[in-house]
Design a protein around this motif. Sequence first.
Motif, PDB file in Angstrom:
ATOM      1  N   LEU A 127       6.404  47.278  19.238  1.00  0.00           N
ATOM      2  CA  LEU A 127       5.662  46.126  18.719  1.00  0.00           C
ATOM      3  C   LEU A 127       5.971  45.919  17.234  1.00  0.00           C
ATOM      4  O   LEU A 127       5.139  46.193  16.363  1.00  0.00           O
ATOM      5  N   ALA A 140       7.623  42.885  16.114  1.00  0.00           N
ATOM      6  CA  ALA A 140       8.151  41.527  16.008  1.00  0.00           C
ATOM      7  C   ALA A 140       7.975  41.007  14.588  1.00  0.00           C
ATOM      8  O   ALA A 140       7.057  41.419  13.872  1.00  0.00           O
ATOM      9  N   ASP A 184       6.854  38.251  13.736  1.00  0.00           N
ATOM     10  CA  ASP A 184       5.595  37.513  13.605  1.00  0.00           C
ATOM     11  C   ASP A 184       4.376  38.321  14.038  1.00  0.00           C
ATOM     12  O   ASP A 184       3.300  37.754  14.268  1.00  0.00           O
ATOM     13  N   LEU A 185       4.545  39.610  14.115  1.00  0.00           N
ATOM     14  CA  LEU A 185       3.427  40.479  14.509  1.00  0.00           C
ATOM     15  C   LEU A 185       2.145  40.114  13.767  1.00  0.00           C
ATOM     16  O   LEU A 185       2.148  40.032  12.533  1.00  0.00           O
ATOM     17  N   LEU A 186       1.094  39.896  14.530  1.00  0.00           N
ATOM     18  CA  LEU A 186      -0.269  39.700  14.004  1.00  0.00           C
ATOM     19  C   LEU A 186      -0.511  38.345  13.358  1.00  0.00           C
ATOM     20  O   LEU A 186      -1.620  38.083  12.901  1.00  0.00           O
ATOM     21  N   PHE A 187       0.511  37.494  13.343  1.00  0.00           N
ATOM     22  CA  PHE A 187       0.285  36.160  12.800  1.00  0.00           C
ATOM     23  C   PHE A 187      -0.360  35.293  13.877  1.00  0.00           C
ATOM     24  O   PHE A 187      -0.131  35.486  15.063  1.00  0.00           O
ATOM     25  N   ALA A 209      -1.201  32.509  16.598  1.00  0.00           N
ATOM     26  CA  ALA A 209      -0.254  31.933  17.557  1.00  0.00           C
ATOM     27  C   ALA A 209       0.028  30.463  17.298  1.00  0.00           C
ATOM     28  O   ALA A 209       1.098  29.976  17.650  1.00  0.00           O
ATOM     29  N   ARG A 254       0.788  30.001  11.670  1.00  0.00           N
ATOM     30  CA  ARG A 254       1.821  31.040  11.681  1.00  0.00           C
ATOM     31  C   ARG A 254       2.880  30.784  10.625  1.00  0.00           C
ATOM     32  O   ARG A 254       3.330  31.711   9.936  1.00  0.00           O
ATOM     33  N   LEU A 304      -0.091  50.227  17.005  1.00  0.00           N
ATOM     34  CA  LEU A 304       0.727  49.453  16.065  1.00  0.00           C
ATOM     35  C   LEU A 304       1.332  50.355  15.003  1.00  0.00           C
ATOM     36  O   LEU A 304       2.497  50.217  14.640  1.00  0.00           O
ATOM     37  N   ASP A 317      -3.915  27.044  22.003  1.00  0.00           N
ATOM     38  CA  ASP A 317      -2.550  27.030  21.496  1.00  0.00           C
ATOM     39  C   ASP A 317      -1.585  27.329  22.644  1.00  0.00           C
ATOM     40  O   ASP A 317      -1.842  28.203  23.479  1.00  0.00           O
ATOM     41  N   ALA A 341       1.246  28.820  23.086  1.00  0.00           N
ATOM     42  CA  ALA A 341       1.876  30.130  23.310  1.00  0.00           C
ATOM     43  C   ALA A 341       0.905  31.084  24.006  1.00  0.00           C
ATOM     44  O   ALA A 341       1.247  31.699  25.030  1.00  0.00           O
ATOM     45  N   SER A 342      -0.294  31.198  23.491  1.00  0.00           N
ATOM     46  CA  SER A 342      -1.275  32.079  24.134  1.00  0.00           C
ATOM     47  C   SER A 342      -1.631  31.555  25.519  1.00  0.00           C
ATOM     48  O   SER A 342      -1.787  32.325  26.474  1.00  0.00           O
ATOM     49  N   ALA A 364       0.740  36.842  22.439  1.00  0.00           N
ATOM     50  CA  ALA A 364       1.272  35.799  21.552  1.00  0.00           C
ATOM     51  C   ALA A 364       1.338  36.294  20.109  1.00  0.00           C
ATOM     52  O   ALA A 364       2.185  35.845  19.335  1.00  0.00           O
ATOM     53  N   GLU A 365       0.460  37.221  19.755  1.00  0.00           N
ATOM     54  CA  GLU A 365       0.503  37.795  18.411  1.00  0.00           C
ATOM     55  C   GLU A 365       1.356  39.069  18.368  1.00  0.00           C
ATOM     56  O   GLU A 365       1.308  39.818  17.392  1.00  0.00           O
ATOM     57  N   HIS A 366       2.067  39.315  19.445  1.00  0.00           N
ATOM     58  CA  HIS A 366       3.011  40.441  19.515  1.00  0.00           C
ATOM     59  C   HIS A 366       2.320  41.798  19.398  1.00  0.00           C
ATOM     60  O   HIS A 366       2.924  42.774  18.958  1.00  0.00           O
ATOM     61  N   ARG A 367       1.068  41.845  19.806  1.00  0.00           N
ATOM     62  CA  ARG A 367       0.317  43.103  19.734  1.00  0.00           C
ATOM     63  C   ARG A 367       0.366  43.857  21.056  1.00  0.00           C
ATOM     64  O   ARG A 367      -0.208  44.952  21.178  1.00  0.00           O
ATOM     65  N   ARG A 373       3.060  44.031  24.745  1.00  0.00           N
ATOM     66  CA  ARG A 373       4.193  43.442  25.454  1.00  0.00           C
ATOM     67  C   ARG A 373       3.689  42.750  26.724  1.00  0.00           C
ATOM     68  O   ARG A 373       2.675  43.142  27.301  1.00  0.00           O
TER      69      ARG A 373
END
Lengths: 468, 468, 468
Positions: A3, A5, A7-10, A12, A17, A113, C13, C15-16, C441-444, C446
């Motif tokens: 994990l 990425a 954009d981690l934690l930004f 969506a 973002r 994380l 949103d 993506a989510s 979507a927040e990459h937290r 997979r």
Amino acid sequence: MALVAQDLLFPADPASRSVARDLYAGIKDLPIVSPHGHTDPSWYAENKPFPDPAQLLIVPDHYIFRMLFSQGVTLEELGVPTLDGAPVETDGRRIWRRFAENYHLFRGTPTRLWLDYTFANLFDLSDPLTVDNADNYYDAIAAQLATEAFRPRALFERFNIEVISTTDSALDELKWHAMIRDSGWSGRVLPAYRPDAVIDPDFEGFRENVDRLGAVSGCDTGRWQGYLDAHRNRRDYFKSFGATATDHGVLSAQTANLAAGEAEVLFDRVRHGTADASERALFRAQMLTEMAKMSADDGLVMQIHPGSWRNHSPAVFRKFGRDKGFDIPTQTDYVGSLKPLLDAVGTDPRVSIILFTLDETSYARELAPLAGVYPALKLGPAWWFHDSPEGMRRFREMTTETAGFYNTVGFNDDTRAFPSIPARHDVARRVDCAFLGRLVAEHRLREEEAHELAHELTYGLVKRAYNL
Amino acid sequence: MALVAQDLLFPADPASRSVARDLYAGIKDLPIVSPHGHTDPSWYAENKPFPDPAQLLIVPDHYIFRMLFSQGVTLEELGVPTLDGAPVETDGRRIWRRFAENYHLFRGTPTRLWLDYTFANLFDLSDPLTVDNADNYYDAIAAQLATEAFRPRALFERFNIEVISTTDSALDELKWHAMIRDSGWSGRVLPAYRPDAVIDPDFEGFRENVDRLGAVSGCDTGRWQGYLDAHRNRRDYFKSFGATATDHGVLSAQTANLAAGEAEVLFDRVRHGTADASERALFRAQMLTEMAKMSADDGLVMQIHPGSWRNHSPAVFRKFGRDKGFDIPTQTDYVGSLKPLLDAVGTDPRVSIILFTLDETSYARELAPLAGVYPALKLGPAWWFHDSPEGMRRFREMTTETAGFYNTVGFNDDTRAFPSIPARHDVARRVDCAFLGRLVAEHRLREEEAHELAHELTYGLVKRAYNL
Amino acid sequence: MALVAQDLLFPADPASRSVARDLYAGIKDLPIVSPHGHTDPSWYAENKPFPDPAQLLIVPDHYIFRMLFSQGVTLEELGVPTLDGAPVETDGRRIWRRFAENYHLFRGTPTRLWLDYTFANLFDLSDPLTVDNADNYYDAIAAQLATEAFRPRALFERFNIEVISTTDSALDELKWHAMIRDSGWSGRVLPAYRPDAVIDPDFEGFRENVDRLGAVSGCDTGRWQGYLDAHRNRRDYFKSFGATATDHGVLSAQTANLAAGEAEVLFDRVRHGTADASERALFRAQMLTEMAKMSADDGLVMQIHPGSWRNHSPAVFRKFGRDKGFDIPTQTDYVGSLKPLLDAVGTDPRVSIILFTLDETSYARELAPLAGVYPALKLGPAWWFHDSPEGMRRFREMTTETAGFYNTVGFNDDTRAFPSIPARHDVARRVDCAFLGRLVAEHRLREEEAHELAHELTYGLVKRAYNL
């Protein structure tokens, strides 16, 4: 992929973002300022290699072993040492496999994380950890730990740590700090004054500890004034090693401000072991105020960490001792509890007190309103169980509107887990940029202000709040 | 640009935002109904020009000076008057500059949104306020305040205020309200009955206040029944000026419902100053229930605002008096505290009680479940520290699912700051539309229902809840 | 259209939402496992048609009539029976119309979602319910209820219920469960052991209840050991019908672990009606620990549901009895209260205790930290007032980071309202997929992990936690 990425934690939604990403780009490479943590100063002093992967990453990390324990893995299987020396697992590889086969338990937790970040960025392991690659992971980490580049000082530099504070007993002679100072190494490692052992009458060995405090300070700790002088002496000693802060772990935030004569009588009872439970609590309460008054004189920033019921399970405590994941938050009052202290020094411009909490209900109800008016108070970051993406988001959402950003003090990693320091700061930076990004996307903040604030939350506030 | 974007406070995702924008377009121009606030009725009666920008916007606004004070600006520098007349800054321009140079402290706070809105929409100043343009700001505002168009009545009309309630002591003769009524001006300015000074035995001058209550009502306030009659008399007097509500600021929501004889004995002790602290608290508790019973008879809506620890800093209180930003929320119980009152009138269809809180933990746990079943109870809007975008969002998220929208009562601006009234209502309208927009985007509400609700939350509910 | 959009409750949103939609597609058709609820076993045993629409959907549903009552509709008008037989509305159609004309009150509540789902999916009524189509609704539902396809067993199968647990008094002979078992029907309906009536000295008829416990168990419930044996006996009896769990509704989570002799003395006082209020509370506290110890022996999972102040309005209680919407949550402590029980069995691998709360402040502060370390503890889902989209979202946000997903136990519908069971599970599944979708979507997390977790939260965890 782990994990990690970009954009981690930004958030969506693309608008938030995009701002968060820009903000993060501006601050991600800032140096780490770590004003409160529990790394071992001997690491930096001796600069020996770290032990095997399990001993480094699993065995000492209560975030990890408490979760595994909750799902039926015994602490013995995880190599956690027993107090009586009863045997536990010593094979690091077996401990590691046990951890790897349960790695799914950490889904959705900050531990996951931090670990994924550390695996990928520190050890170059970016396939997700599984039972199948557990041995590969173990071997790769072990091999790297054996190299010069993974010694403590090399990592300190690689992590871009500008300054780190350890936490040290009031009785500590600070020999490792002296050794670091005298070594010529440029790394800045400071002590912090943690006097719980000589302030809390319920601390193991309290009376002997106060005797030792007398010995190391040359003050007569048999008397109240001498005892206070001993604190002043030790605080100065810590300052001479660069300390800028004190730290106080207390069950409650209760404070008191007794008349000098009353305090003296109370001290005598505590000193002779004749104080009852309420008197011992009153002594702790009084000592918080005494420490605050000393801060007015010597400028050390005071940190108060209340609200943890330590060692909740007596069975685990008897077998394994302190810090085994059984420290549980409790409801914590601040408004009434802190009043005696605040009446004494709350508007004194020389005093700076940083408040932490494990009880999030106090953020919006008590802490933000207090910090938003008392010049002596600032809010420490989301702490411990709340040092997590959702926890940090709630901290900002519940404190900013009343206390603003400028009554906060940046991030504390508060960790014993040295390799996780960059990961923890990275998560905090991302969550702050995500919060700011949302404010900008909702037109509640101009983008240039958000850039300034991202810098402040990452670097400026902590430097100023801790006088670093 | 100041923070006055068209999409201010709407969710960042396009689907929710689009709905929020449509909802807002439908209600943004509705008149302002302000059923609870603290504007000064003499403004509307005398219709004199407002004083200089600092005296209007900074000096009386505890949201502003508490934040500045928390960061080391003294109240003297900000021109806040001292009780003993010790000198403070009187130069409005210097106060304004001090404020402008610290304007960044308000980033992320509702104060910032209210001010930016007011600067841009009222004073046509839409460049962000900085140290550099502070003088321009000051001059521009001062010049406008001197014109007829900025007199209180003109602003009242420009703000599209349909009706506003002030808050007035039970002892108030309501001379300003009489002057407004007799002036022929069409603005609707109503009083609200606030009897704290004659109900709370710990209020300054309580016994003299009760004497005065007897004098103004013509009732014998030396006796319990006469004292109750005096309240009835004053409530009728307020009603004759259009009052539709009473207001009760109390430390706790504790209520009691004593037998008549017990209440009489208690009154005698309070009246003669012989009641101890618990008896004084019991008297306050009893009087909440008495007020609720009177509401059953005369139809005045009862507002209960509990949970603020007033004047937390004795040093500031001694020097500057009340309302200096040192009122701090405390934990507040409702379920047990209100039971005696609810047992008496909770299912009486003639009674309407609006509950407020500073303790958000009570929203989902206590207030929504209570208001969602007791016909006599409704929920006041997010109050004081929670009158903010995040605070109002949490209010909706934590109350709607149990109490619905229809057990809430629209918005209260609760302000002394007259120029900020449109800004405060605008923020509330936007936050409600944002919340409804999210529900529609998540298919939890049909769009036509959301339009109906936006109108109710802005206009319908407050009109009905307060009988306006 | 009723609120039954394909994307209901998914984040706005794209993506989510896209991830949430995929996750939901993977689990929406999984069978329903309902380990905790209050449906009537006689329905499944007798398989008679359900009564008219109002008697099925309105009269017994406290979520519905409490909201209507809060807005001035009387319980008599809604057909809620009085204890003394005083007349109430009996015309189902009139009750239904009264409900329909107030249906807007439920906007934003979970009740609205459950009803719209049920109307559309069970009764094929997807125009929004209004005053105008109330009669059409009534007739269409009544006609369907009269058919074979709407008998309880047919609905059970149509709802795809794999197993359901009822909640049954410790004194219940389980005759309906026997009848179901002996009927040859394949539906799996299990009892759960609810001993409040024989454990709580304040329960109506406690002493007679304990006498009856002796009679049905053949144990001497006049003595402490015999009383405990009687519980063991009844637990075994329930197990013989497939029970896997016990359930404990208590005002507080207080536990105790007295020495055997002390417990015996306490029992004698309680048994003879001479115990005072604190002794009665102590007895309840002791019995929670006794039940936990029995769980260690017999493997029944223990559920603790604390924190509801039952029958808050004495007027409504006197007239209409229990469960009339006047059960109000109160502040609830766990960390101190559960300690005696946890000291006894908290690390015992044979024990499994599922904790629920009505006080959300305990999620992050107490429950997640406790469940995240004690092997015996797991977290029940968002309960009662919090069984709602925002409530379930807060549950995940405040527990996952500390307790993880694997210390939770899936969903409980906890309902008396049989037709709403699919709707309630559908809402829970959607909210969980929405939460997981955001994490992805927040990459937290997979995406493949999220699919696994969606299956666990819907099906795997509940099966394992309840041994089903």
